[in-house]
Design a protein around this motif. Structure first.
Motif, PDB file in Angstrom:
ATOM      1  N   LEU A  10      -8.538  47.874  58.863  1.00  0.00           N
ATOM      2  CA  LEU A  10      -9.079  48.727  59.925  1.00  0.00           C
ATOM      3  C   LEU A  10      -9.414  50.130  59.421  1.00  0.00           C
ATOM      4  CD1 LEU A  10      -6.788  47.828  62.976  1.00  0.00           C
ATOM      5  CD2 LEU A  10      -9.034  46.891  62.379  1.00  0.00           C
ATOM      6  N   GLY A  11      -9.108  50.384  58.148  1.00  0.00           N
ATOM      7  CA  GLY A  11      -9.461  51.662  57.548  1.00  0.00           C
ATOM      8  C   GLY A  11      -8.329  52.663  57.436  1.00  0.00           C
ATOM      9  N   HIS A  12      -7.099  52.224  57.719  1.00  0.00           N
ATOM     10  CA  HIS A  12      -5.962  53.130  57.645  1.00  0.00           C
ATOM     11  C   HIS A  12      -5.387  53.181  56.224  1.00  0.00           C
ATOM     12  CE1 HIS A  12      -6.186  53.498  61.928  1.00  0.00           C
ATOM     13  NE2 HIS A  12      -5.980  52.200  62.113  1.00  0.00           N
ATOM     14  N   ASP A  13      -4.691  54.262  55.940  1.00  0.00           N
ATOM     15  CA  ASP A  13      -4.018  54.470  54.658  1.00  0.00           C
ATOM     16  C   ASP A  13      -2.586  53.979  54.825  1.00  0.00           C
ATOM     17  OD1 ASP A  13      -3.135  55.320  52.208  1.00  0.00           O
ATOM     18  OD2 ASP A  13      -3.177  57.447  52.689  1.00  0.00           O
ATOM     19  N   VAL A  14      -2.241  52.857  54.223  1.00  0.00           N
ATOM     20  CA  VAL A  14      -1.018  52.137  54.566  1.00  0.00           C
ATOM     21  C   VAL A  14      -0.062  52.012  53.383  1.00  0.00           C
ATOM     22  CG1 VAL A  14      -0.081  50.016  55.582  1.00  0.00           C
ATOM     23  CG2 VAL A  14      -2.395  50.777  56.201  1.00  0.00           C
ATOM     24  N   ILE A  15       1.233  52.205  53.682  1.00  0.00           N
ATOM     25  CA  ILE A  15       2.287  51.899  52.721  1.00  0.00           C
ATOM     26  C   ILE A  15       3.234  50.884  53.348  1.00  0.00           C
ATOM     27  CG2 ILE A  15       3.727  53.859  53.463  1.00  0.00           C
ATOM     28  CD1 ILE A  15       4.693  54.022  50.492  1.00  0.00           C
ATOM     29  N   ALA A  16       3.644  49.903  52.571  1.00  0.00           N
ATOM     30  CA  ALA A  16       4.575  48.876  53.027  1.00  0.00           C
ATOM     31  C   ALA A  16       5.928  49.090  52.357  1.00  0.00           C
ATOM     32  CB  ALA A  16       4.045  47.486  52.686  1.00  0.00           C
ATOM     33  N   TYR A  17       6.965  49.211  53.159  1.00  0.00           N
ATOM     34  CA  TYR A  17       8.336  49.342  52.666  1.00  0.00           C
ATOM     35  C   TYR A  17       9.085  48.035  52.887  1.00  0.00           C
ATOM     36  CZ  TYR A  17       7.795  54.470  52.601  1.00  0.00           C
ATOM     37  OH  TYR A  17       7.394  55.766  52.350  1.00  0.00           O
ATOM     38  N   ASP A  18       9.792  47.583  51.866  1.00  0.00           N
ATOM     39  CA  ASP A  18      10.630  46.397  52.007  1.00  0.00           C
ATOM     40  C   ASP A  18      11.620  46.371  50.841  1.00  0.00           C
ATOM     41  OD1 ASP A  18      10.389  43.693  53.816  1.00  0.00           O
ATOM     42  OD2 ASP A  18      11.248  43.232  51.857  1.00  0.00           O
ATOM     43  N   GLN A  19      12.732  45.666  51.021  1.00  0.00           N
ATOM     44  CA  GLN A  19      13.712  45.590  49.941  1.00  0.00           C
ATOM     45  C   GLN A  19      13.403  44.484  48.943  1.00  0.00           C
ATOM     46  OE1 GLN A  19      17.730  44.441  51.018  1.00  0.00           O
ATOM     47  NE2 GLN A  19      17.028  43.285  52.795  1.00  0.00           N
ATOM     48  N   SER A  20      12.449  43.626  49.271  1.00  0.00           N
ATOM     49  CA  SER A  20      12.130  42.503  48.393  1.00  0.00           C
ATOM     50  C   SER A  20      10.921  42.793  47.506  1.00  0.00           C
ATOM     51  CB  SER A  20      11.852  41.244  49.220  1.00  0.00           C
ATOM     52  OG  SER A  20      11.340  40.212  48.399  1.00  0.00           O
ATOM     53  N   SER A  21      11.122  42.818  46.210  1.00  0.00           N
ATOM     54  CA  SER A  21      10.009  43.018  45.282  1.00  0.00           C
ATOM     55  C   SER A  21       9.074  41.810  45.301  1.00  0.00           C
ATOM     56  CB  SER A  21      10.537  43.248  43.865  1.00  0.00           C
ATOM     57  OG  SER A  21      11.292  42.139  43.415  1.00  0.00           O
ATOM     58  N   VAL A  22       9.629  40.640  45.570  1.00  0.00           N
ATOM     59  CA  VAL A  22       8.813  39.421  45.642  1.00  0.00           C
ATOM     60  C   VAL A  22       7.867  39.499  46.835  1.00  0.00           C
ATOM     61  CG1 VAL A  22       8.856  36.913  45.929  1.00  0.00           C
ATOM     62  CG2 VAL A  22      10.565  38.035  44.477  1.00  0.00           C
ATOM     63  N   GLY A  23       8.406  39.916  47.987  1.00  0.00           N
ATOM     64  CA  GLY A  23       7.574  40.065  49.175  1.00  0.00           C
ATOM     65  C   GLY A  23       6.469  41.092  48.961  1.00  0.00           C
ATOM     66  N   LEU A  24       6.811  42.214  48.352  1.00  0.00           N
ATOM     67  CA  LEU A  24       5.825  43.269  48.137  1.00  0.00           C
ATOM     68  C   LEU A  24       4.740  42.867  47.141  1.00  0.00           C
ATOM     69  CD1 LEU A  24       8.169  46.387  48.132  1.00  0.00           C
ATOM     70  CD2 LEU A  24       6.644  45.619  49.966  1.00  0.00           C
ATOM     71  N   LYS A  25       5.117  42.059  46.168  1.00  0.00           N
ATOM     72  CA  LYS A  25       4.116  41.544  45.221  1.00  0.00           C
ATOM     73  C   LYS A  25       3.109  40.664  45.956  1.00  0.00           C
ATOM     74  CE  LYS A  25       3.672  39.119  40.792  1.00  0.00           C
ATOM     75  NZ  LYS A  25       4.410  38.444  39.675  1.00  0.00           N
ATOM     76  N   LYS A  26       3.616  39.869  46.908  1.00  0.00           N
ATOM     77  CA  LYS A  26       2.714  39.020  47.699  1.00  0.00           C
ATOM     78  C   LYS A  26       1.857  39.863  48.627  1.00  0.00           C
ATOM     79  CE  LYS A  26       4.279  34.927  49.095  1.00  0.00           C
ATOM     80  NZ  LYS A  26       5.196  33.920  49.703  1.00  0.00           N
ATOM     81  N   ALA A  27       2.411  40.995  49.101  1.00  0.00           N
ATOM     82  CA  ALA A  27       1.636  41.904  49.952  1.00  0.00           C
ATOM     83  C   ALA A  27       0.440  42.449  49.186  1.00  0.00           C
ATOM     84  CB  ALA A  27       2.528  43.039  50.449  1.00  0.00           C
ATOM     85  N   GLN A  28       0.665  42.831  47.926  1.00  0.00           N
ATOM     86  CA  GLN A  28      -0.431  43.332  47.092  1.00  0.00           C
ATOM     87  C   GLN A  28      -1.446  42.225  46.788  1.00  0.00           C
ATOM     88  OE1 GLN A  28       2.136  45.096  43.992  1.00  0.00           O
ATOM     89  NE2 GLN A  28       1.202  47.063  44.489  1.00  0.00           N
ATOM     90  N   GLN A  29      -0.934  41.017  46.619  1.00  0.00           N
ATOM     91  CA  GLN A  29      -1.804  39.859  46.396  1.00  0.00           C
ATOM     92  C   GLN A  29      -2.709  39.638  47.601  1.00  0.00           C
ATOM     93  OE1 GLN A  29       0.385  36.179  45.602  1.00  0.00           O
ATOM     94  NE2 GLN A  29      -1.192  34.990  46.645  1.00  0.00           N
ATOM     95  N   LEU A  30      -2.129  39.725  48.797  1.00  0.00           N
ATOM     96  CA  LEU A  30      -2.900  39.528  50.025  1.00  0.00           C
ATOM     97  C   LEU A  30      -3.936  40.642  50.203  1.00  0.00           C
ATOM     98  CD1 LEU A  30      -3.361  37.918  52.626  1.00  0.00           C
ATOM     99  CD2 LEU A  30      -1.564  39.293  53.718  1.00  0.00           C
ATOM    100  N   ALA A  31      -3.549  41.874  49.888  1.00  0.00           N
ATOM    101  CA  ALA A  31      -4.477  42.991  49.993  1.00  0.00           C
ATOM    102  C   ALA A  31      -5.689  42.773  49.075  1.00  0.00           C
ATOM    103  CB  ALA A  31      -3.771  44.294  49.647  1.00  0.00           C
ATOM    104  N   LYS A  32      -5.421  42.337  47.862  1.00  0.00           N
ATOM    105  CA  LYS A  32      -6.500  42.072  46.905  1.00  0.00           C
ATOM    106  C   LYS A  32      -7.409  40.967  47.423  1.00  0.00           C
ATOM    107  CE  LYS A  32      -7.328  41.005  42.025  1.00  0.00           C
ATOM    108  NZ  LYS A  32      -6.700  40.700  40.704  1.00  0.00           N
TER     109      LYS A  32
END
Length: 200
Positions: free
Chosen positions: A55-77
């Motif tokens: 939607l055009g927002h500047d977003v940061i995702a916080y989570d304790q799981s590095s695995v989850g965050l890696k998938k978040a970056q994968q989804l963003a890409k």
């Protein structure tokens, strides 16, 4: 639930909560000003963060799981957008104060004794006039068996949330049933608490 628990939970190649943003986040996203700075708390695999970035927002995702965050970056890409990610135990660690235009959390379940800290961290992170948007399972969710923790102490009480946000401007509050079909972990009729407040 520990970092190890969530790393294992997100280790499946599939996105266990799906790739589509939570319906409540979609409905309430119109409240955000264009190009808002948004923090997504307990964001897991990133579906809400990526949607907000689309939607055009500047977003940061916080989570304790590095695995989850890696998938978040994968989804963003995959979706052609960019998000920031930061590994953080939100039951113990604060995030920068008065930095974001909005804070978002979907089904961020932590032990009862740590819930107030998490909510306080979210509230502190938002600038005056900013929004907090959250949807969590209520204690009544145990009877529905359609997702979420299996212990009452990991679920939310509506009175607690009303109390913790009592000094803010209330935009929306709902305590009741909702249909949620989000991946393989959330499926069917459930019992939720929804909150939208504007920080005063």
């Amino acid at each position: 639930m520990s970092e190890k628990f969530w790393d294992k939970s997100y280790s499946d190649k599939a996105f266990v909560y799906g790739k589509q943003a939570n319906r409540f986040v979609q409905v309430m996203s119109h409240r955000l000003n264009p190009r808002s700075a948004v923090a997504c708390f307990a964001e897991g695999e990133g579906r809400n963060a990526v949607y907000l970035a689309e939607l055009g927002h500047d977003v940061i995702a916080y989570d304790q799981s590095s695995v989850g965050l890696k998938k978040a970056q994968q989804l963003a890409k995959e979706k052609g957008v960019s998000i920031q990610v930061e590994q953080k135990d939100l039951t113990k660690e604060m995030v920068p104060a008065n930095k974001y235009d909005a804070a978002v959390m979907v089904f961020g379940h932590v032990p009862r004794e740590k819930q107030r800290f998490l909510i306080h961290t979210m509230l502190a992170s938002v600038k005056t006039g900013g929004y907090l948007i959250l949807e969590v399972y209520s204690e009544d969710q145990l009877a529905y068996r359609t997702g979420g923790p299996k212990e009452t102490a990991m679920l939310y009480n509506p009175i607690d949330l009303l109390t913790w946000f009592r000094e803010q401007k209330w935009i929306h509050f709902y305590y009741g049933e909702a249909e949620r079909h989000e991946g393989i972990r959330h499926s069917g009729l459930c019992h939720v608490i929804q909150v939208v407040v504007q920080k005063q």
